[in-house]
Design an enzyme around this catalytic site. Structure first.
Site, mmCIF file in Angstrom:
data_model
loop_
_atom_site.group_PDB
_atom_site.id
_atom_site.type_symbol
_atom_site.label_atom_id
_atom_site.label_comp_id
_atom_site.label_asym_id
_atom_site.label_seq_id
_atom_site.Cartn_x
_atom_site.Cartn_y
_atom_site.Cartn_z
ATOM 1 C CE1 TYR A 151 -1.724 -10.018 2.348
ATOM 2 C CE2 TYR A 151 -0.945 -7.765 2.297
ATOM 3 C CZ TYR A 151 -1.686 -8.776 1.747
ATOM 4 O OH TYR A 151 -2.400 -8.550 0.594
ATOM 5 C CB ALA A 152 2.451 -12.670 9.519
#
Length: 339
Positions: free
Chosen positions: A64-65
């Site tokens: 999640y980036a």
């Protein structure tokens, strides 16, 4: 506010969590990540609002980036370092098992993924539930499940979840080892035969359905009036439902929900969360939040009861307004959905 609670399924059936999970994705998977202070207050608010002995269900991922790195887990590592007593007050679910742009159910990939997740999380919090982010169609399901069970027995994590699985896969996997949670997209604009089949099967097998994007990635809130309201670089701009022509065509769904929400005295977001929760006692809506006020607003929605008339009105909005655009980029296969 009286907070309802739910019991998780599978091997976590002794664990009680709040009625609404907390998605952490957009704290870091955004061109403008929020500050640690704001993120921490958002998480703490959800935990502190729950009754003693009830855990907050947090949802994260290995990637999640914006660079598909571990920024979300590193944020959590800093959170647990600052608030170590919150480790036992939270139930942490993390997705992983992706390599070269697609799902990989091999032992080599799953072990590396789990080890990477725990390393990024740090020493203050152990991974509670791990789920392959998508089902690897190239590896037999029995092999994937046996690999996951091996990692559980090694103490790498405690519970197994599946993400974007179909009902048949969920049943077969559960015959090999009890599945705690199935994470699928459920909302008033994502509710077709696949969702209904997974929800029904999960209820029969005592598996929690973690329903992600219950707000249609923000669309159903009515706050995003047009595609130009999306920040530059926002991942939603790549999704077909957020293309200009589909965005406008789907607005009738928002208008229908707004009418019902106004009569009930709640926001369209709260109505959508309450509707997802109403689909069964095993349903756990998973909206994202980066603000404490939003976390609490979402939790309040989990305490709402819909009348039969309200449920019927929402169903009518869904059935009379077919959705334009698919859930991701153009095909279920491309996005590895319903594996």
């Amino acid at each position: 506010m009286t907070i309802k609670t739910i019991k998780l399924g599978g091997t976590a059936s002794d664990i009680t969590v709040g009625p609404v999970a907390h998605g952490l994705m957009l704290m870091t998977w955004t061109p403008n990540p929020v500050s640690d202070e704001q993120a921490f207050e958002s998480i703490k608010a959800g935990v502190d609002a729950l009754p003693t002995g009830t855990k907050a269900f947090l949802n994260s991922s290995e990637f999640y980036a914006m660079d598909f790195g571990t920024a979300n887990l590193e944020l959590l590592s800093r959170f647990y370092a600052k608030y170590p007593d919150y480790a036992d007050k939270t139930f942490l679910s993390v997705k992983g098992g992706v390599r070269n742009g697609g799902p990989d159910g091999s032992m080599e990939c799953l072990r590396a993924s789990v080890d990477k997740i725990q390393s990024a999380l740090g020493p203050n919090k152990k991974l509670d539930l791990f789920e392959p982010a998508r089902i690897d169609r190239k590896t037999p399901l029995e092999t994937i499940m046996n690999n996951l069970v091996t990692l559980v027995k090694e103490g790498k994590f405690s519970h197994i979840g599946l993400s974007e699985c179909n009902a048949n896969t969920l049943r077969k996997a559960n015959e090999i080892y009890p599945i705690t949670a199935a994470e699928i997209e459920v909302s008033p604009w994502s509710y077709d035969h696949n969702q209904k089949a997974v929800i029904s099967t999960a209820r029969e097998l005592n598996i929690t359905v973690v329903a992600y994007s219950p707000l249609g990635r923000g669309y159903l809130t009515g706050q995003i009036k047009s595609t130009s309201d999306l920040p530059e670089g926002d991942i939603r701009s790549r999704l077909t439902r957020f293309k200009e022509e589909n965005f406008k065509a789907n607005w009738a769904i928002v208008e229908g929900l707004q009418v019902i929400a106004k009569k009930k005295g709640v926001t369209p977001a709260q109505l959508s969360i309450a509707w997802v929760a109403s689909l069964g006692p095993h349903m756990l809506p998973l909206p994202g939040s980066s603000k404490a006020s939003r976390t609490l607003e979402n939790l309040e929605a989990g305490a709402l009861e819909l009348t039969p008339e309200e449920s019927k009105a929402i169903d009518e909005v869904i059935t009379t307004n077919p959705v334009f655009g698919d859930r991701y980029f153009g095909s279920d296969e491309q996005a590895h959905l319903w594996g």
